[in-house]
Design a protein around this motif. Structure first.
Motif, PDB file in Angstrom:
ATOM      1  N   ASP A 285       0.827  -1.213   0.000  1.00  0.00           N
ATOM      2  CA  ASP A 285       0.000   0.000   0.000  1.00  0.00           C
ATOM      3  C   ASP A 285       0.860   1.261   0.000  1.00  0.00           C
ATOM      4  N   VAL A 286       1.987   1.200   0.701  1.00  0.00           N
ATOM      5  CA  VAL A 286       2.871   2.362   0.765  1.00  0.00           C
ATOM      6  C   VAL A 286       3.403   2.717  -0.612  1.00  0.00           C
ATOM      7  N   PHE A 287       3.679   1.713  -1.441  1.00  0.00           N
ATOM      8  CA  PHE A 287       4.191   1.989  -2.778  1.00  0.00           C
ATOM      9  C   PHE A 287       3.177   2.767  -3.603  1.00  0.00           C
ATOM     10  N   PHE A 288       1.900   2.401  -3.495  1.00  0.00           N
ATOM     11  CA  PHE A 288       0.879   3.161  -4.205  1.00  0.00           C
ATOM     12  C   PHE A 288       0.759   4.578  -3.633  1.00  0.00           C
ATOM     13  N   PHE A 289       0.892   4.694  -2.319  1.00  0.00           N
ATOM     14  CA  PHE A 289       0.827   6.002  -1.693  1.00  0.00           C
ATOM     15  C   PHE A 289       1.994   6.881  -2.143  1.00  0.00           C
ATOM     16  N   LEU A 290       3.183   6.296  -2.218  1.00  0.00           N
ATOM     17  CA  LEU A 290       4.357   7.070  -2.629  1.00  0.00           C
ATOM     18  C   LEU A 290       4.227   7.578  -4.065  1.00  0.00           C
ATOM     19  N   PHE A 291       3.508   6.854  -4.891  1.00  0.00           N
ATOM     20  CA  PHE A 291       3.302   7.336  -6.260  1.00  0.00           C
ATOM     21  C   PHE A 291       2.514   8.642  -6.252  1.00  0.00           C
ATOM     22  N   PHE A 292       1.401   8.665  -5.519  1.00  0.00           N
ATOM     23  CA  PHE A 292       0.613   9.901  -5.440  1.00  0.00           C
ATOM     24  C   PHE A 292       1.404  11.007  -4.737  1.00  0.00           C
ATOM     25  N   LEU A 293       2.117  10.620  -3.678  1.00  0.00           N
ATOM     26  CA  LEU A 293       2.902  11.614  -2.958  1.00  0.00           C
ATOM     27  C   LEU A 293       4.007  12.197  -3.845  1.00  0.00           C
ATOM     28  N   GLY A 294       4.645  11.355  -4.639  1.00  0.00           N
ATOM     29  CA  GLY A 294       5.711  11.832  -5.510  1.00  0.00           C
ATOM     30  C   GLY A 294       5.231  12.845  -6.517  1.00  0.00           C
ATOM     31  N   VAL A 295       3.995  12.674  -7.007  1.00  0.00           N
ATOM     32  CA  VAL A 295       3.448  13.630  -7.964  1.00  0.00           C
ATOM     33  C   VAL A 295       3.338  15.015  -7.331  1.00  0.00           C
ATOM     34  N   TRP A 296       2.740  15.082  -6.150  1.00  0.00           N
ATOM     35  CA  TRP A 296       2.581  16.368  -5.474  1.00  0.00           C
ATOM     36  C   TRP A 296       3.929  16.911  -5.000  1.00  0.00           C
ATOM     37  N   LEU A 297       4.796  16.015  -4.556  1.00  0.00           N
ATOM     38  CA  LEU A 297       6.092  16.459  -4.056  1.00  0.00           C
ATOM     39  C   LEU A 297       6.912  17.107  -5.164  1.00  0.00           C
ATOM     40  N   MET A 298       6.935  16.502  -6.338  1.00  0.00           N
ATOM     41  CA  MET A 298       7.689  17.071  -7.447  1.00  0.00           C
ATOM     42  C   MET A 298       7.030  18.365  -7.929  1.00  0.00           C
TER      43      MET A 298
END
Length: 1245
Positions: free
Chosen positions: A954-967
């Protein structure tokens, strides 16, 4: 048909078109239409119309005056052109699915049309064709005829899987058939709807608004809209599933489709039923005549020439009534005493009988068709029908009990899937069926998935051992549909073997496709070498089953297990060039072979029936579960995948229920059931198969867990407290006290009970299991002494008490687990001490002695991983490596050991010393995380490991969304605040690292807010910045930076973090609901691992490794631990165990069947059947009552007439009265008589 396939192949390319259009673009090249090109004047139209019905301007040429043609002929006056009307037909406003249609010439070959309908239109192959003829035009159909069509014709089509062929027009009988099909589809299930197919064969020139269908490129769909249709016109009926629009060039005339329809019926009657024409009989075709005009007699005559049977519905209309009247004359003798058909009759008698027969026919024709002018033509047609009257009536019932006379009826019942008729008419005890009579029908039932007939044939005496030879099994696999997933696997393996055979014989492979479903290449080698064999089946099963069991069917093929695939294929090719004696042999386990065959096709009812008939029920059900779950991973169609998973769960439930019955009956025998090796399933055990099938429900059973507990604790009592185990581990003398209870004490108290006579009820299996598992290191040598069981008993009995107790404690898996855990903690402590305190410089100043001990310790760990990789299991080395790498903890071990070796090499050199130390620090983290594996033994913590693993996903899917906003935020923030700072390191830090730390509250306001910047010293000089000075943020867009920061924190801290919490919560609840099942399943893997390990822990495990190396390599003694949890039973004991299991399975099925019969659904079905029976009987009673009333009326009439005669005679002088007339009987009411006519009165009783 071959030409049509070639043209279709040429048109497979092309992009941008829809699939339906692309697939049917070849149709105009193959199918033609007829266009009238010669104008033949119709005298009744004053030269405006041609005799074809078309206008003069539509014709290319006109007949000259000196060459007058009196009769228009389609063959002479029309020309062929590519068809311009085909595709999908959409009835505007009907709201139904589109119907395929095709305009075709009347002389089109029927084989091309039939192939188009079944292969491209998707119509299922019919089990019967009912062609409804007559009843055309605007005349109203009688109500009782409508009811016959609705209740009889459509129901018969549904029960037999038939096509109903009509005129396809919305008029007369065609409209009644369409409405009946519509009503049936509205009330029947989806499966029944697919069985009822109404095909319309209509004349193209008679269709109203036919120009709406014209499109040279095909219509997908063509919208057919009819509005304000004239009374004399005809339109297509929207309740038909397909339309064939026959064109002979004329317009507005009926009958142009007659010849084509008769030819199509004749062609279909020579095709076989079933999937891919695999049925045992040809498709029956029946023509039904309803009403009709005089032209229908020609249609009947045409079909009778093709020996097509007819059913005439008497009373429906003129033509049907005429033929019915002619048939009824069969029972009326002719005037001459000799029939004209007898060869002994004289010539004069024959002529006289023939003349009288013609006179009768003329009389009946004048009665039904008084205005008909071509009387003699109709007489000739009726005479032909009369000569073929055997095709228009039902044969008399035979009284013979010879089964050979009923084989055709049996084949029809199988083709129509009417097991009820077969039971009531053919298998009611009056007919003595032989094996030869049922063999062909059995194959038909198997191939076409009719399990009820398979059950019926087996119950009727078909011996499955005689039936299923290896050759027939190969033919069953060859009958798989091309759309089946397993069929593609078999084709691939077949092409590999055929290609190898071609290379062996140095033959050139042609480009044409043929043989196995048009995919195997044609060779000049013997045809048997190109057929599907058991070797391809074995390879596919091996790929599906992986290393769970040994390959199937290797013994009859003479292939050894260790052979490479190329060598095996060469051997099979050489075998097929000979007589292939193995094909004549009986299949050793026929029910298991059929069970696998049905499972591979995902046939639910068939596979469940074969499972019921097969032995080793628990293992077979688990094997079916394994196969289906593996196939579901490869299946691409969602519906098929779901059905496979559902059927797999059904078999897992069956395995669980049967084992539950066994466990409740006898615990020790149920333990045998779990670990005994099955020769049928390639020496696999239930535990192995359940593990491979991921059968968690099965593992959650108390019986399985109790067996695992016995294996885990060995000879120790499973209720032993952990503290006692720890004390005995550190103080070994306590194992000789009563601190820990051992099972051996119970065995010594009753030594006679172990060997007592009841073979079937003894617990020998359970105790031999304990011996085999807990004393394997000594029993290996005993098992190696072949043919000397006495020696093994002597060795076991001579073992001293001290040594025996020592082995019982230290060789138990729980002790091995405890030792490994304690020594692993010591290893981590030593590793941490070295990293923190005693990590010396590179040589020659280091490493320290403690570090050398650590290196040796890690070396023993490497040796153990090598042992687990290459020396555990009975499969090939590659399969062992694949099996080893599949475990996630083994991947963790490989990572840890690889990092340790890398760090060790780097720390030995001064220039890489620091890097090596960093690698070892990271490696220590990996080794420490490896401790999570030991939590699997705990009932509460074990499921938490699974929860953590799923949460990581689940964290991997979360990191994908987080990476979009973070970048998005990081790049914008860097560009607004530090656009002049081009240092790459600081760019990456400000784009990724700082926005990530913002989530945890680390927000540098002095760099973001302009009001805080005076508190910090900074510079705008780029040179100073590159030298290390702090850059000043730009304040031009300070307001925008604060807005972006607010939005970023809102999305990440509120939205995304809560999304992650919700995902974690869902995962936790999902696993926690079945935590017990998850824990019990992973507990098996832990027990199996530590059972296969040596008793000593690292670093002392090197002693066990040397011991194993000495025994395996030098002494070459076999190992029992390579195949853990296995029990090889003798044939007699295995047979008794199978019998016991089968008995309990039958008891379970009996209880389940009883529950199913008592459920509400079955009760409703039985009630509905009884109500139907009562209604049928009441209808018969009403009919009998009607007949009785009519008979009573006639008897009363005769009685009163006789009374009138008697009274009249008594009053006359014709007869002298010698005695008074008899008195009327009781209950007869006399009526007043009149001399003019007999009375009419009723009888009152």
């Amino acid at each position: 048909m071959i030409k049509m396939k070639k043209i279709e192949k040429e048109n497979e390319g092309g992009g941008g078109e829809r699939k339906s259009e692309k697939d049917q673009s070849w149709i105009p090249k193959m199918i033609k239409k007829r266009v009238c090109t010669t104008f033949v004047e119709d005298s009744s139209s004053n030269g405006v119309l041609c005799q074809c019905g078309g206008a003069q301007e539509l014709h290319a040429s006109i007949t000259a005056g000196d060459h007058v043609i009196s009769q228009w002929d389609s063959e002479q006056h029309t020309s062929e052109y590519p068809t311009d009307a085909f595709g999908q037909l959409e009835f505007a406003g009907a709201g139904r699915r589109n119907s395929p249609f095709l305009r075709l010439a009347h002389d089109t070959p029927p084989d091309n049309v039939y192939s188009l309908m079944t292969s491209h239109w998707g119509l299922s192959v019919p089990n019967m064709v009912v062609s409804v003829v007559g009843g055309e035009g605007k005349e109203k159909v009688k109500p009782w005829v409508r009811e016959v069509i609705r209740q009889g014709l459509v129901r018969a089509a549904q029960s037999t899987g038939a096509w109903i062929m009509t005129s396809g027009l919305r008029e007369g009988v065609g409209r009644c058939v369409g409405e009946a099909v519509r009503d049936h589809c509205a009330t029947a299930s989806s499966l029944s709807q697919a069985k009822v197919i109404a095909v319309g064969v209509a004349p193209w020139g008679l269709i109203y608004q036919r120009q709406q269908l014209v499109n040279p490129q095909g219509s997908f769909p063509a919208r057919y809209y009819v509005h304000n249709m004239p009374l004399e016109s005809s339109c297509l009926d929207n309740n038909h599933q397909a339309f064939l629009l026959v064109d002979d060039g004329n317009v507005g005339h009926r009958g142009s489709e007659t010849m084509f329809r008769a030819n199509l019926e004749d062609f279909i009657s020579h095709q076989r039923t079933g999937i891919w024409g695999s049925g045992s009989i040809e498709i029956p075709v029946l023509c039904v005549l309803i009403a009709g005009d005089a032209a229908m007699l020609e249609r009947v005559d045409l079909s009778l020439k093709n020996t097509t049977p007819w059913l005439v519905l008497a009373g429906s209309g003129p033509a049907a009534d005429l033929i019915a009247a002619i048939l009824q004359d069969l029972n009326i003798p002719l005037s001459p005493p000799v029939s004209p058909t007898l060869p002994t009759a004289s010539e004069e008698s024959r002529k006289r009988a023939s003349v009288e027969l013609r006179d009768r026919m003329r009389e009946k024709i004048n009665k039904h068709f008084p205005s008909e002018t071509e009387l003699e033509k109709l007489v000739e047609q009726l005479l032909f029908s009369f000569s073929h009257r055997h095709l228009t009536r039902k044969a008399a019932k035979r009284d013979a009990n010879d089964a050979s006379e009923y084989t055709e009826e049996l084949k029809l019942a199988v083709a129509w899937d009417r097991v009820d008729i077969a039971k009531s008419e053919l298998f009611n005890g009056d007919i003595q069926w032989r094996y030869e009579d049922l063999e062909v029908s059995m194959t038909d039932a198997l191939v076409n998935d009719k399990p009820h007939f398979v059950r019926l044939f087996v119950e009727s005496g078909l011996n499955i051992l005689d039936y299923l030879t290896y050759h027939r099994l190969e033919s069953l696999y060859s009958s798989l549909s091309d759309c089946n997933l397993v069929s593609s696997f078999l084709q691939r393996r077949l092409q590999e073997r055929v290609g190898l055979a071609a290379s062996q014989t140095r033959l050139n492979l042609p480009d044409e496709n043929s043989s196995f479903k048009s995919h195997a290449t044609t060779l000049t080698t013997p045809s048997a070498a190109r057929d599907l064999t058991l070797y391809e089946v074995s390879r596919v099963l091996s790929e599906i089953m992986e290393d769970v069991c040994q390959p199937f069917y290797y013994v009859p093929l003479g292939v050894e297990q260790g052979w490479a695939s190329r060598k095996a294929m060469k051997h099979v090719n050489m075998l097929l060039r000979t007589e292939s004696v193995y094909r004549k042999q009986r299949c050793m386990s026929p029910w298991i072979a059929l069970f696998i065959w049905a499972i591979l096709q995902n046939r639910r009812e068939m596979s469940i029936y074969f499972w019921e008939m097969a032995g080793e029920s628990v293992l077979s059900a688990l094997a079916g579960c394994k196969i289906l779950r593996e196939l579901s991973k490869l299946e691409t169609e969602t519906e098929t995948k779901l059905s496979m998973k559902e059927l797999a769960q059904t078999f897992e439930n069956l395995a669980h229920d049967v084992f539950s019955e066994c466990y409740q009956s006898n615990e020790s025998r149920s333990f045998k059931l779990l670990i005994r090796q099955s020769p049928v399933w390639g020496s696999a055990t239930c535990l192995q198969m359940a593990t491979a099938a991921d059968a968690r429900l099965f593992f959650s059973h108390d019986g399985v867990q109790n067996l695992l507990s016995e294996i885990w604790w060995g000879d120790m009592d499973s209720n032993t407290e952990v503290w006692k185990l720890v004390v005995s581990f550190f103080l070994p003398p306590f194992i000789y006290t009563n601190l820990i209870s051992f099972k051996e004490q119970e065995k010594d108290e009753k030594p006679e009970e172990f060997h007592q006579g009841k073979e079937f009820d003894s617990v020998d299996g359970a105790e031999s299991l304990a011996d085999g598992i807990n004393t394997e290191e000594d029993m290996e040598e005993c098992n190696a002494l072949r043919g000397k069981p006495e020696a093994s008993k002597a060795i076991t009995q001579k073992r001293p008490f001290i040594l025996n107790r020592w082995r019982q404690f230290w060789f138990a898996p729980v002790t091995s687990f405890l030792g490994n855990v304690l020594m692993y903690f010591l290893f981590l402590f030593l590793f941490a001490y070295i990293l923190l305190v005693d990590f010396k410089p590179p040589p020659p100043n280091g490493p320290a002695p403690s570090e050398l001990v650590l290196y040796f310790w890690v070396f023993t760990l490497v040796c153990e991983e090598i042992r687990q990789t290459f020396f555990v299991g009975s499969t090939t080395v590659i399969q062992r490596m694949k099996l080893y790498i599949q475990d996630i903890w083994n991947k963790c071990d490989i990572t840890a050991l690889t990092l340790f070796i890398l760090g060790l090499l780097c720390r030995m050199f001064p220039w890489t010393y620091n890097f090596g130390r960093a690698v070892l620090c990271v490696d220590y983290m990996v080794f420490t995380l490896r401790l999570i594996h030991i939590f699997a033994v705990h009932k509460q913590l074990g499921p938490k490991i699974i929860i953590v693993g799923k949460m990581v996903k689940d964290v991997f899917f979360f990191l994908f969304f987080l990476g979009v906003w973070l970048m998005a935020y990081g790049v914008a923030n860097q560009a607004l605040l530090y656009s002049y700072d081009t240092r790459p390191g600081w760019i990456i830090r400000r784009v990724f690292y700082r926005p990530y730390m913002h989530i945890y509250g680390q927000i540098p306001l002095d760099e973001i807010d302009a009001d805080k910047r005076h508190e910090k010293e900074c510079t705008d000089n780029v040179t100073l910045i590159h030298q290390g000075a702090e850059p000043c943020p730009q304040s031009d867009a300070n307001w925008l930076v604060l807005i972006l920061l607010s939005i970023y924190l809102l999305v990440t801290n509120i939205l995304l973090v809560n999304l992650l919490i919700a995902m974690f919560s869902y995962t936790f609840n999902k696993v926690q609901e079945h935590s017990d099942v998850y824990w019990k399943f992973q507990r098996y893997n832990l027990i199996a691992e530590y059972h296969s390990r040596p008793c000593l822990s690292p670093p002392f495990i090197i002693i066990s490794h040397l011991h194993i190396f000495f025994k395996r390599v030098i002494q070459r003694l076999p190992s029992n631990k390579n195949q853990h949890f296995m029990l090889d039973l003798k044939s007699k004991e295995a047979s008794l165990l199978n019998m016991w299991e089968s008995t309990l399975k039958e008891n379970l099925l009996s209880v389940q069947g009883k529950k199913q019969r008592e459920c509400d659904t079955e009760r409703l079905k039985r009630t509905s059947t009884k109500v139907d029976s009562v209604l049928k009987q009441m209808s018969e009673i009403r009919d009998q009552d009607r007949r009785l009333r009519k008979l009573e009326s006639e008897v009363q009439y005769c009685s009163t007439a006789l009374s009138w005669i008697v009274e009249a005679l008594s009053q006359s002088d014709v007869v002298k009265q010698t005695r008074p007339p008899p008195l009327p009987s009781k209950g007869v009411v006399s009526c007043p008589l009149s001399p003019a006519f007999p009375p009419l009165c009723s009888v009152k009783v």
